[in-house]
Design an enzyme around this catalytic site. Structure first.
Site, PDB file in Angstrom:
ATOM      1  N   SER A   1      66.780  74.769  40.866  1.00 48.91           N
ATOM      2  CA  SER A   1      66.768  73.607  41.753  1.00 48.91           C
ATOM      3  C   SER A   1      67.520  73.820  43.069  1.00 48.91           C
ATOM      4  O   SER A   1      67.239  73.137  44.044  1.00 48.91           O
ATOM      5  CB  SER A   1      67.333  72.387  41.019  1.00 48.91           C
TER       6      SER A   1
ATOM      7  N   HIS B   1      61.321  71.274  38.015  1.00 47.05           N
ATOM      8  CA  HIS B   1      60.802  71.478  39.379  1.00 47.05           C
ATOM      9  C   HIS B   1      59.503  72.283  39.402  1.00 47.05           C
ATOM     10  O   HIS B   1      59.030  72.659  40.471  1.00 47.05           O
ATOM     11  CB  HIS B   1      61.863  72.165  40.248  1.00 47.05           C
TER      12      HIS B   1
ATOM     13  N   LYS C   1      60.410  63.681  39.174  1.00 44.71           N
ATOM     14  CA  LYS C   1      60.286  64.497  40.400  1.00 44.71           C
ATOM     15  C   LYS C   1      58.835  64.431  40.880  1.00 44.71           C
ATOM     16  O   LYS C   1      58.451  63.427  41.460  1.00 44.71           O
ATOM     17  CB  LYS C   1      60.790  65.905  40.127  1.00 44.71           C
TER      18      LYS C   1
HETATM   19  C1  LIG Z   1      66.352  71.530  36.342  1.00 39.78           C
HETATM   20  C2  LIG Z   1      66.595  70.059  36.138  1.00 39.78           C
HETATM   21  N1  LIG Z   1      66.611  69.578  34.892  1.00 39.78           N
HETATM   22  C3  LIG Z   1      66.821  68.277  34.653  1.00 39.78           C
HETATM   23  C4  LIG Z   1      67.046  67.380  35.681  1.00 39.78           C
HETATM   24  C5  LIG Z   1      67.307  65.944  35.371  1.00 39.78           C
HETATM   25  O1  LIG Z   1      66.124  65.200  35.487  1.00 39.78           O
HETATM   26  P1  LIG Z   1      66.164  63.625  35.525  1.00 39.78           P
HETATM   27  O2  LIG Z   1      66.487  63.229  36.921  1.00 39.78           O
HETATM   28  O3  LIG Z   1      64.796  63.206  35.095  1.00 39.78           O
HETATM   29  O4  LIG Z   1      67.218  63.180  34.564  1.00 39.78           O
HETATM   30  C6  LIG Z   1      67.042  67.832  36.993  1.00 39.78           C
HETATM   31  C7  LIG Z   1      67.290  66.890  38.093  1.00 39.78           C
HETATM   32  O5  LIG Z   1      67.966  67.131  39.042  1.00 39.78           O
HETATM   33  C8  LIG Z   1      66.796  69.216  37.232  1.00 39.78           C
HETATM   34  O6  LIG Z   1      66.797  69.690  38.473  1.00 39.78           O
END
Ligand SMILES: Cc1ncc(COP(=O)(O)O)c(C=O)c1O
Length: 396
Positions: A183, A211, A242
């Site tokens: 990310s 992502h 996202k």
């Molecule tokens: C790699 C990754 N996993 C999980 C999440 C968390 O997702 P959510 O916003 O749906 O809780 C994010 C969000 O930033 C992320 O970038």
């Protein structure tokens, strides 16, 4: 009120402020689109995970409204009591078909998917091999599990193999976990290498495709499709918050995995399900992606276009291979200043510093979207260039 405790918190806030690490949280005053109003100012938006512009789509809004009319505004309970609406069940089935897996279990978000899944799968005495740049929600899930966490060097298969070899004789469960798309850097995990090592060392594989969902693979089916690894990855985690433009998360895999998680995952057992509006909107988004790959293609076209423009201006886009486009600045305060200057000029792009990214690698992270116009991207790149010259980040 415990005055001593209040004082301790204030002292920490003062330290963060002094070291330039305190957060400035902005307020969105309009619907989120490629341009929107933030803190009362109309700006080009380079900060959202709304990769496909779904948030503002009329047909998805209509689907959410219809779901509210039919099921009400809340879910009222956890899945295992009365929170399991028909919309969620349909969403799980539809998503499983879209992702070409046996089954899917919907969570409330990506974070709760990670923190609910990992501790259900591994326990005290087991081993987790975790990419050193994995997302915070993976790290939290790993910690909650009480398994031993063994970090391997970022995307480095030699490092992973070395660690697996060290523990080859241990009879416990070994789980390899990686982000699909990282990310902060926008690079893609070497999933084929991970799967190969997992087979060789009898490990279980898990990828967090937050992502990659809606971004990678045919019609945005994600990283497993991108690498043609269907049936080879034990656990896929994803988020609907996202590219899907809604809120929610999921774990995908076999029927056995999903049944096991329904019984064992604490964020399923002890936290209410997504709302009917979320579930209704998610169903519509899956239909949109299944029917056409136009949005995914447009996203990549914009990402390639913007990256090339920024590189031509002399910016360092680091190791990005996806629409996540970091612009490396180095110094944290300078990155903050650049973000503030861009905002004044009508561009919102978030600066990220330590501890979110390593010291000396502060950056502005630009998030591309399929609904950005070329004019908006040209404007944003020009404002980056102009601001960077003014702040001495680039030389003319
Ligand atoms: C790699 C990754 N996993 C999980 C999440 C968390 O997702 P959510 O916003 O749906 O809780 C994010 C969000 O930033 C992320 O970038």
């Amino acid at each position: 009120m415990n005055e001593k405790f209040q004082g301790m918190m204030q002292a920490e806030l003062d330290r963060l402020e002094k070291e330039g690490l305190s957060l400035r949280i902005r307020t969105l005053d309009s619907e989120q689109g490629p341009a929107c109003t933030i803190d009362g100012k109309y700006v080009v938006n380079l900060a959202a995970n709304n990769y496909l512009g779904i948030i503002a789509r009329k047909d998805v809004k209509e689907a959410a409204k219809k779901a509210i009319d039919e099921f009400g505004v809340g879910s009222g309970a956890v899945k295992t009591i009365i929170g399991n609406t028909r919309l969620i069940v349909e969403g799980e089935k539809k998503l499983a078909k879209f992702k070409e897996v046996e089954d899917v279990l919907m969570y409330q978000g990506g974070l709760t998917a990670n923190s609910g899944t990992i501790p259900a799968l591994v326990h005290d005495g087991d081993l987790i091999f975790s990419d050193e740049l994995n997302h915070a929600s993976i790290i939290d899930g790993c910690r909650l599990s009480k398994a031993k966490i063994i970090p391997f060097k970022h995307c480095d298969m030699a490092s992973l193999e070395e660690k697996l070899k060290e523990h080859q004789q241990d009879p416990c469960t070994k789980l390899i976990i990686t982000d699909g798309v990282f990310s902060m850097d926008g690079d893609i995990a070497p999933l084929p290498g991970i799967v190969e090592l997992a087979k060789k060392y009898d490990a279980v594989t898990m990828v967090d495709d937050a992502h990659g969902e809606g971004v990678l693979g045919d019609h945005g089916r994600g990283i497993v499709n991108h690498f043609h690894l269907e049936g080879e990855v034990d656990v896929e985690i994803g988020t609907m918050s996202k590219a899907f433009g809604v809120v929610g998360g999921y774990a995908a895999g076999t029927h056995t995995l999903v049944e096991y998680l329904k019984n064992k995952s604490r964020t399923i057992l002890f936290s209410s399900t997504i709302t009917p509006a979320d579930a209704g909107a998610i169903l519509k988004v899956i239909d949109i992606l299944t029917e056409s790959d136009d949005l995914v293609r447009k996203l990549w076209e914009n990402a390639v276009y913007f990256k090339a423009k920024m590189k031509a201006y002399g910016f360092d886009t680091w190791r990005s291979e996806t629409p996540i486009t970091p612009i490396i600045i180095g110094d944290g305060q300078l990155a903050k200043n650049l973000s503030a200057r861009l905002f004044e000029k009508g561009v919102f792009a978030q600066s990220l510093g330590f501890p979110t990214v390593p010291k000396g690698l502060a950056r502005i992270r630009c998030m591309l979207c399929s609904t950005h116009t070329k004019e908006q991207l040209d404007f944003a790149a020009d404002m980056f260039h102009e601001s960077a010259l003014e702040l001495g980040i680039l030389k003319s």
